[in-house]
Design an enzyme around this catalytic site. Structure first.
Site, mmCIF file in Angstrom:
data_model
loop_
_atom_site.group_PDB
_atom_site.id
_atom_site.type_symbol
_atom_site.label_atom_id
_atom_site.label_comp_id
_atom_site.label_asym_id
_atom_site.label_seq_id
_atom_site.Cartn_x
_atom_site.Cartn_y
_atom_site.Cartn_z
ATOM 1 N N ASP A 110 0.176 9.417 -11.801
ATOM 2 C CA ASP A 110 1.157 8.429 -11.373
ATOM 3 C C ASP A 110 2.483 8.802 -12.021
ATOM 4 O OD1 ASP A 110 2.465 6.197 -10.394
ATOM 5 O OD2 ASP A 110 1.755 4.758 -12.235
ATOM 6 N N CYS A 119 -14.524 -2.200 4.563
ATOM 7 C CA CYS A 119 -14.120 -3.411 4.191
ATOM 8 C C CYS A 119 -14.405 -4.218 5.529
ATOM 9 C CB CYS A 119 -12.402 -3.494 4.523
ATOM 10 S SG CYS A 119 -11.685 -2.588 2.807
ATOM 11 N N CYS A 148 -13.615 -8.535 6.408
ATOM 12 C CA CYS A 148 -13.123 -9.106 5.373
ATOM 13 C C CYS A 148 -11.704 -9.030 5.225
ATOM 14 C CB CYS A 148 -13.762 -8.622 3.921
ATOM 15 S SG CYS A 148 -13.442 -9.198 2.311
ATOM 16 N N CYS A 167 -8.533 -10.046 0.274
ATOM 17 C CA CYS A 167 -7.119 -9.582 -0.529
ATOM 18 C C CYS A 167 -5.983 -10.067 0.283
ATOM 19 C CB CYS A 167 -7.303 -7.891 -0.627
ATOM 20 S SG CYS A 167 -7.268 -7.147 1.034
ATOM 21 N N CYS A 224 -3.209 -13.150 -1.568
ATOM 22 C CA CYS A 224 -1.981 -12.519 -2.225
ATOM 23 C C CYS A 224 -1.004 -13.704 -2.271
ATOM 24 C CB CYS A 224 -1.401 -11.578 -1.432
ATOM 25 S SG CYS A 224 0.220 -10.837 -2.058
ATOM 26 N N CYS A 280 -0.143 -7.728 -11.372
ATOM 27 C CA CYS A 280 -0.910 -8.695 -10.846
ATOM 28 C C CYS A 280 -2.403 -8.127 -10.466
ATOM 29 C CB CYS A 280 -0.261 -9.348 -9.649
ATOM 30 S SG CYS A 280 -1.026 -10.652 -8.436
ATOM 31 N N CYS A 312 -5.438 -9.420 -5.807
ATOM 32 C CA CYS A 312 -6.444 -8.884 -4.657
ATOM 33 C C CYS A 312 -7.628 -7.929 -5.035
ATOM 34 C CB CYS A 312 -5.562 -7.867 -3.754
ATOM 35 S SG CYS A 312 -4.597 -6.280 -5.082
ATOM 36 N N CYS A 361 -11.852 -9.176 -4.577
ATOM 37 C CA CYS A 361 -12.458 -8.147 -3.842
ATOM 38 C C CYS A 361 -13.865 -8.030 -4.135
ATOM 39 C CB CYS A 361 -11.741 -6.688 -4.127
ATOM 40 S SG CYS A 361 -12.868 -5.646 -2.843
#
Length: 318
Positions: free
Chosen positions: A94, A148, A151, A154, A158, A201, A204, A208
């Site tokens: 990152d 996923c 589903c 998420c 939000c 935050c 999400c 999950c």
């Protein structure tokens, strides 16, 4: 987020970022503290129902992950070099225009969830990503299939509707972006939706289903620091710049600075005033008033917005 555009194709072409790159080794590192409860998702969601508590994203409650992972990637690179001989490499986490989630997905670390984060059947999504760009030809690992299904948890949870469609995120609406990357005034229409989230935050990820498999970290670096989990907004808002720097030393939170820290908490205090009875609201109003003449126009603006909510509530007919 202009850095994403300014680096252009370097983000998608590793050889333009690090000339000579032949392969990219991807790695992930779990960050849940070792003492994380089994029902941690439910416990974290319950914090959002405590309007006077300041919520810091789980990953940011310990030591700055950039430092931890970069050090471990460096050690891994040295070990590879010792085993294989001279090695040209560069490590990232990152910290450069690298498409980390996409590289990790293509290398089989997991799949991109509908929230755009990387998901693993063995570890959920509570991990950091890092890369080693190397100049040797290594075998390529295959990507994994998405799991996923139908589903949409998420997307549905939000708060700001930042996930505008499966696999599409409008970062300008994301609370993580607003509280960390965004340097200016928080849009008026989004402030009430931020609740008591003051740094990042997790919604999400908390909702999950795959995060029931989230792994705990064996590293004490990611254990929650005192003051960054379960603290009251009023207490955090009272931190002087000196206290802020001291309490966030070695933490990723320090990079937003004291000004944005106060901005974020002012919004959370305003949101708390919306739901608290007068007696419980009084300490929050006092705290906001103490910053009403703050030297920063940014802080003053958000404090004034929060206090205006109290004035509006006082004037509403019973």
């Amino acid at each position: 987020m202009s850095y994403m555009a300014s680096h252009g194709l370097k983000r998608a072409r590793p050889t333009e970022l690090v000339p000579g790159t032949v392969r990219v080794i991807t790695a992930r590192m779990d960050y849940l503290p070792a003492d994380t409860a089994q029902d941690w998702q439910a416990l974290e969601l319950a914090r959002l129902e405590q309007p006077t508590e300041g919520i810091v994203s789980v990953y940011a409650r310990g030591r700055d992950y950039h430092k931890v992972m970069r050090s471990r990637l460096q050690k891994l690179s040295d070990q590879i070099s010792a085993a294989l001989g001279p090695l040209g490499y560069r490590v990232f986490t990152d910290s450069a225009p690298v498409l980390e989630a996409e590289l990790a997905s293509r290398s089989g670390q997991g799949w991109r969830g509908k929230h755009t984060l990387l998901l693993s059947r063995e570890a959920g999504s509570t991990f950091f990503l890092g890369e080693i760009f190397v100049d040797i030809d290594l075998p390529v690992t295959d990507p994994v299939a998405s799991h996923c299904g139908s589903c949409s948890a998420c997307i549905d949870i939000c708060p700001t509707r930042a996930i505008i469609a499966p696999y599409r995120l409008d970062a300008r609406r994301c609370i993580s972006y607003l509280t960390i990357e965004h340097a200016g005034s928080i849009p008026l229409d989004l402030r009430p939706l931020m609740g008591n989230r003051i740094y990042g935050c997790d919604d999400c990820q908390l909702i999950c289903p795959w995060n029931k498999f989230a792994r705990r970290s064996a590293l004490p670096d990611f254990d929650a620091r005192t003051g960054l989990a379960g603290s009251q907004l009023v207490e955090l808002f009272a931190w002087s710049e000196e206290a802020f720097l001291r309490c966030t030393d070695g933490s990723p939170i320090r990079r937003i600075g004291h000004e944005r820290w106060l901005r974020n908490i002012a919004v959370a205090l305003g949101n708390a005033l919306r739901v608290l009875d007068a007696d419980f609201a009084r300490p929050l109003v006092t705290a906001l008033e103490s910053r009403a003449e703050h030297p920063s126009p940014l802080v003053r603006e958000h404090v004034a917005w929060a206090l205006a909510l109290k004035d509006q509530l006082d004037s509403d007919p019973v």
